[in-house]
Design a protein around this motif. Structure first.
Motif: not given
Ligand SMILES: Cc1cc2nc3c(=O)[nH]c(=O)nc-3n(C[C@H](O)[C@H](O)[C@H](O)COP(=O)(O)OP(=O)(O)OC[C@H]3O[C@@H](n4cnc5c(N)ncnc54)[C@H](O)[C@@H]3O)c2cc1C
Ligand code: FES
Lengths: 463, 786
Positions: B9-15, B482-484, B498-503, B543-548
């Motif tokens: 279940e996604m936390i933020s994506i798709g919402r 979290v600062r991005v 969108v970046m906030a949702q991905i992070a 962003v995903m790369n950094a968050c991973q």
């Protein structure tokens, strides 16, 4: 050159005082004087609506609103919705938020203010009313759908925000190319002295003059504006001795709402409804439209067809009466003398009078006519009498088509001879070819406009 | 991430969450360039040419210098660094000094105490010289006597050419059952973003320059500022302010505005503000390239397409700016998402004496798609096949079908998109033949349906691949906020959200903990431009790369708290948990506290490079042009007023396969907005120039006649159709959570669908935009139907 003036008004529930050149736009005073930068400047021509604020509950373009007109009025800007919380608290703004009605956000404050003006007077508007209200606010991002959905969702929950009252005060020292002289009544005209030494203009709503000024078109702006807006003589609508009298200072919105005008001059109401946007209709006046003398001015065809005349007042206090079709001498120029203004427009009325108006436009709102047609007549025992037929935007000025009128006069409603009327109209027109329309199209629109209007006027006839 | 997205279940994506930038914009708190104030700030205005063509110019600034409030008047000779705007080919001067090549070209800058004083003085700058006849059309551009505006690698006045050849079309003409040859035209389109161009520039005591303002591409601006001042890029910081729309119009030309502002700040040693008024924004800023496109296509008896020959000419305006890459996108997509047995595409972009044309939502593709999709309908008509069926038979439908450049694609989904839009508008029930009778004002309005398909290569593709990478920097603070930092910009499209949702998703952090900073060239390395619908993929992956990286720290700490193996850690709305014991979870906040105390790495930069692409530009123009495509279909239902002959769109269904909708409501917002901008392009929008359009004023040729919203007609709220956005989600393997992009595709297919609907309504084919009533009238007159 301007003398600075001190102007006081209510702003977002508090009190505001500004000392500034009187013809400076309210937009500049809000942004530069009070640092209320929520109200945006998107064009300076009253076209985009990003500067919309509420003045006495009506949405207007702050870019076209000379600050001296703010005296004593109640003004609201987007900042009224900001109660200092981290996020939005007002239900209307909340609907904008959850419906995705904000993208780049530059149009947003203006859109919100227009919506507030709408919901304040009509708590539960139809979709059509919402679209009509928003027609003066361009949004290039959203496609408007989400905005309309947000406004619908906010129906019946709207209230004017009541922000903590603040005191606003500022001084803007600037040499402004235009000075404004306010008149309390027309008698004061005589005291103004030698008007010929100025390049003077009268100002009513300012929706033409402020555009010229903002675009630095100083030939058209002049250097002194004599402000008629406070003169009681140019306001009011009345019926007397079978005549309808309309004050020159009547706005388009006032025309649309007035029961006498609706009853006796439907062509004028139809024209008024289609002028610009709600913001423009709230400020633009009949007198200003005539004074501006544009070939596409929407007041001309209906007033000419209805046989209206203007009453003027000269600086020596003398009056004259001029038929509307003789008012203009060339594009942008009336036959009025320096210091002579229009005070009233009048026309004979009769219960059997019918009138209609057609305007060809490139989009549904905010559009200059490519062609306009107005027709008026009365029907006595199935016979058409006293016809008036006028065309706009197809010549150096709007004009009466005498041949067509003569032709129509006395014909029976069953065979009005529309083809001949159309031919006479086309013959009389001098349609230009420009970026707004081709010559052929303008001719075709005369054809269609005359036919549609005639059909409309005759179809109601059997009732 | 170990579990696949679909299982979890996604936390933020798709919402459809609320975007973080929205509250400030609603409250009027958001600060745009014109809202910014600085201590001691001066104002800059641009003096511009009032004619379109002049040689050997002399610029007289003496009157302007003596006007009230004027601090300095600047011309080209005052530029300390490079005098040309750095772009693909650097042919555009920051300030003209020898020739005027278009109406409104900047010749001087006036710096004064107030904006009004600067504007007045700018009007007092005098330009004299030898006038020449400006070149206003692509046909004139090549003419033997035409003025030489540009000389480069090709013939006179040609900025760039492309060529694609697959097989030999000539072999297919004889055996085709029907072959048609047609020519289509499109006009200039103005972006009409609501906020005009604007920049603030200032120098600090170390001689470093900071430029802030309205822009799409801070790294282009950084290049331009460093270049005009002759400074090292390391000394130039560019920060994007809240930007009131771009649509491509703040891609390249904002560099000019920023260069001017920086120059004025440097020469007066004061902070300056340079804000365009609407008229100059219209006159001097870029537009969509006008086009002339000739098409020859054929089909066999079975209704299958055989071959295509397409010749594209784009009008580049006075300088090359981004024209070469606009032309490339136009060329690569010109044959559409169809299966051709052979094709030849030749294209060129030429110089004219009009404002330089550049990027605009769709980037050359709306022009070629208008031409092709109109031609496809014309061919279907000749074959007597329903245009929807004709497309179904011929579109790229399987992973083995190839594009014009010979590229195969993964899961092309046009058929599905077509099916969805057809269902929505009830094509099968409603599609009937055209009304061919007399058009009198008192007949019923005439309805028509039209469809179109298109595909859109996301990102910069092979010709822009040097720039196709992006960085990001993510830092988790000890309070779990979290600062991005990202290198792409929020221009209204919703990038920050969108970046906030991905992070949020990648870190398993609540969305409200994420703060996306404004784009700042000193915080993130060059991430390329915010264009080509690339931000979600490029910055999203970065962003995903950094968050991973940070997530590894968090998983390590979570495993300790939960006393389980790291491999067993999973996340959901609650935070981190042990897959073997899912009932207890530790919140993100708690895991961050532990990880911080354990001195884990809580910040990371991210980097993403687009998958490899190729294009054989010296040869036959073959290759894997783009790494992924958005597949789209549109159906439009229109009504034509029999009196005014105006076309009114009633319904538009617009379907796009975007891989994954990170925020579905915002995707719909992009579709609705793009469709309406496409509808403006279809019906009313056109820039008029004297010399091409008759004018009642007597002005020299090449003057823009409608530089404002009263003459340039964009749709209002009363002009909108009902728009049905349809999102398809076939995941893209390299996209963040499967996403592609959506910014541009919704605009692209609208105009041809409307043109096809007009043809379906009245049996009239209009081959030039806009589809204004004047053109319909002409056709009806020709056919004697009035
Ligand atoms: C966005 C926009 C849309 C518009 N759309 C339309 C439209 O659809 N149709 C249309 O016809 N117009 C339109 N207009 C033009 C304008 O709004 C109208 O002409 C309006 O009626 C002018 O009235 P005003 O009171 O604002 O005029 P002002 O600006 O106050 O004055 C206009 C001119 O009339 C003179 N004048 C004013 N009052 C008098 C008087 N009592 N006696 C003599 N002279 C006088 C002034 O000196 C000036 O020359 C539009 C304007 C804008 C900005
Ligand atoms: S949100 Fe950008 S113009 Fe409306």
């Amino acid at each position: 050159m301007s003398k600075e003036t001190t102007i006081s008004f209510k702003l977002n529930g508090g009190s505001a005082t500004v000392t500034a050149p009187p013809s400076m736009s309210l937009l500049r005073v809000l942004r530069e004087g009070f640092q209320l930068t929520g109200t945006k400047n998107g064009c300076g021509e009253g076209e985009c609506g990003a500067c919309t604020v509420l003045v006495d509950g009506e949405s207007v373009n702050a870019c076209l609103f000379p600050v001296c007109h703010a005296e004593g009025r109640q003004i609201y800007t987007i900042e009224a919705f900001d109660d200092g919380s981290d996020t939005v608290t007002h239900p209307l703004l909340n609907e904008f938020m959850v419906h995705g009605a904000v993208q780049c956000g530059f149009c947003t404050p203006g859109v919100v203010m227009t919506t507030a003006g709408l919901l304040h007077t009509k708590p539960s508007p139809t979709i059509e009313a919402i679209k009509e209200a928003l027609a003066g606010n361009l949004c290039r991002c959203t496609g408007y759908g989400s905005i309309i959905r947000a406004v619908q969702a906010a129906k019946n929950t709207f209230f004017m925000p009541e922000p903590e009252p603040r005191e606003y005060s500022c001084q803007i020292a600037e040499t402004d190319p235009v000075d404004i002289i306010p008149l309390k009544n027309l008698e004061e005209l005589a005291n103004l002295g030698v008007l010929e030494t100025w390049d003077m203009r009268f100002i009513s709503g300012g929706t033409d003059l402020m555009v010229y000024k903002n675009c630095c078109d100083y030939d058209k702006t002049g250097d002194v504006w004599i402000d008629l807006s406070q003169c009681s003589e140019i306001h009011g609508i009345r019926v007397e001795n079978s005549k309808l009298y309309i004050g020159a200072g009547t706005t388009w919105n006032e025309l649309v709402r007035d029961p006498h005008v609706r009853q006796y001059a439907p062509a004028l109401v139809s024209a008024a409804k289609q002028v610009g946007s709600n913001q423009i209709r709230a400020r633009g006046t009949l007198g200003g439209n005539l004074g501006n003398a544009s070939p596409a001015g929407d007041a001309y065809p209906p007033l000419i067809a209805l046989g209206a005349e203007v009453k003027t007042c000269a600086s020596d206090g003398n009056h004259r009466e001029i038929p509307v079709d003789q008012l203009v001498v060339r594009p942008g120029k009336t036959c009025l003398n320096t210091g002579e203004c229009i005070t009233e427009i009048s026309m004979s009325i009769g219960s059997k009078m019918r009138s209609g108006f057609f305007k060809s436009v490139p989009r549904c709102a905010q559009a200059l006519a490519k062609v306009s047609v107005a027709i008026a007549f009365k029907i006595d025992d199935n016979i058409i009498r006293t016809p008036g037929i006028a065309l706009g935007a197809v010549g150096k000025k709007a004009f009466r088509v005498i041949n067509a009128e003569q032709f129509l006069d006395g014909r029976s409603v069953d065979s009005p001879g529309i083809d001949d009327i159309v031919s006479a109209c086309i013959e009389a027109a001098e349609p230009a070819e420009d970026f707004r329309a081709t010559r052929e199209y303008r001719i075709h629109m005369i054809d269609v406009g005359v036919r549609k209007t005639m059909n409309e006027l005759l179809s109601g006839h059997s009732e | 991430m170990k579990e696949s997205d679909s299982e979890r279940e996604m936390i933020s994506i798709g919402r459809s969450v609320v975007r973080p930038d929205v509250p400030d914009k609603l409250l009027g708190r958001a600060i745009y360039a014109a809202d910014a104030m600085r201590q001691g700030m001066l104002h800059v205005a641009t003096a511009r040419s009032s004619v379109a063509g002049m040689k050997n110019i002399q610029i007289d600034i003496s009157a302007a210098q003596n006007m009230p409030g004027v601090q300095r008047v600047i011309t080209a000779k005052d530029i300390p660094g490079n005098k040309y705007v750095p772009l693909i080919v650097s042919d555009m001067p920051f300030l003209a000094s020898e020739q005027i090549r278009f109406y409104g070209e900047p010749v001087a800058l006036v710096v004064a105490r107030t904006r009004q004083e600067a504007k007045s003085a700018a009007r007092a700058v005098q330009v004299t010289g030898e006038m020449f006849d400006p070149v206003l059309t692509v046909e004139d551009s090549a003419g033997p006597d035409s003025y030489v505006i540009y000389e480069g690698d090709y013939e006179k006045n040609i900025f760039k050419k492309y060529h694609i050849q697959r097989g030999s079309p000539d072999e297919f003409w004889p055996e085709s059952h029907v072959v048609i040859e047609r020519e289509y035209r499109t006009p200039h389109q103005e972006h009409a973003y609501l906020e005009t161009q604007g920049m603030i520039a200032e120098l600090d005591e170390n001689g470093e320059v900071q430029v802030m303002g309205s822009m799409q591409c801070p790294f282009y601006v950084q290049d331009a500022v460093a270049s005009i001042l002759g400074l090292a890029k390391a000394k130039v910081t560019v920060i994007q302010m809240v930007t009131g729309g771009g649509f491509g119009g703040k891609e390249d030309v904002s560099s000019v505005v920023a260069g001017h502002a920086a120059l004025a700040a440097a020469l007066t040693d004061s902070p300056v503000s340079l804000i365009y008024d609407r008229e100059e924004d219209f006159i001097a800023m870029s537009k969509r390239h006008p086009s002339v496109i000739k098409i020859k296509i054929g089909a066999n008896r079975e209704g299958l397409l055989t071959a295509a020959e397409i010749y594209i000419t784009l009008d580049g305006g006075a300088y090359s700016t981004l024209s070469p890459v606009v032309l490339w996108r136009s060329t690569v997509h010109a044959a559409g998402p169809y299966r051709w047995q052979a094709l030849r595409i030749k294209s060129r972009v030429v110089a004219t004496n009009t404002a330089p044309n550049g990027a605009f939502r769709g980037f050359g593709e709306p022009q070629s798609v208008f031409a092709l999709e109109s031609a496809i309908d014309e061919l279907a008509d000749q074959l007597n096949i329903d245009p929807l069926t004709f497309r179904e038979k011929n579109v790229i439908a399987s992973s083995s079908d190839i594009t014009a450049t010979g590229q195969t694609t993964v899961n092309p989904s046009i058929l599905e998109a077509l099916e969805k839009v057809a269902e929505k508008i009830e094509w099968k029930d409603k599609f009937t033949g055209a009304y061919t009778g007399v058009v009198r004002h008192d007949i019923e309005p005439i309805r028509g349906l039209g469809c179109s398909v298109s595909f859109y290569g996301v990102g910069l593709g092979a010709e822009g691949k040097k720039l196709d990478r992006a960085g990001a920097f993510v830092q988790v603070e000890s309070d779990a906020s979290v600062r991005v930092f990202i290198g792409n910009t929020e221009i209204g499209q919703g990038a920050r959200g969108v970046m906030a949702q991905i992070a949020s998703e990648t870190l398993a952090a609540p969305l409200e903990y994420i703060h996306i900073h404004r784009a700042d060239t000193s915080r993130v390395p060059d991430s390329g431009p915010t264009v080509a619908s690339r931000t979600t993929i490029m910055s999203g992956n970065a962003v995903m790369n950094a968050c991973q990286t940070i997530r590894q720290s968090l998983e390590t700490s979570a495993a300790m708290v939960l006393n389980c193996a790291i491999d067993n850690i999973k996340t959901d709305q609650r935070g981190y948990y042990d897959a073997a014991n899912p009932s207890t979870a530790v919140s993100f906040h708690e895991v961050v506290s532990v990880a911080t105390a354990q001195r884990q790495q809580m910040s990371s930069s991210g980097w993403y490079v687009a998958p490899d692409t190729s294009f054989d530009s010296a040869g036959a123009g073959q290759g894997n042009a783009y790494s992924t495509y958005v597949w789209s279909a549109n159906i439009v239902e229109i009504e034509i007023d029999p009196g005014t002959l105006q076309v009114k769109a009633l319904k538009i269904a617009s379907a796009h396969d975007i891989g994954r909708a990170i925020n579905p409501r915002e995707v719909c917002g992009q579709i609705e907005g793009g469709v309406l901008q496409g509808l403006g392009f279809a019906l009313t929008e056109k820039v008029a120039y004297s010399g091409l359009t008759p004018s009642i004023q007597s002005v020299p040729d090449g003057i823009m006649l409608n530089p404002g919203f009263s003459g340039y007609i964009c749709p209002t709220a009363m002009d909108i159709p009902e728009i049905f956005p349809i999102i398809l989600e076939t995941p893209y393997e390299h996209g963040p959570y499967g996403a592609r992009g959506i910014g541009e595709p919704p605009l692209i297919g609208v105009a041809p669908a409307v043109a096809n609907a007009v043809s379906n309504a009245l049996g009239i084919r209009i081959r030039e935009l806009p589809l204004c009533p004047e053109q319909i009238l002409n056709e009806l007159i020709k056919q004697g139907r009035l």
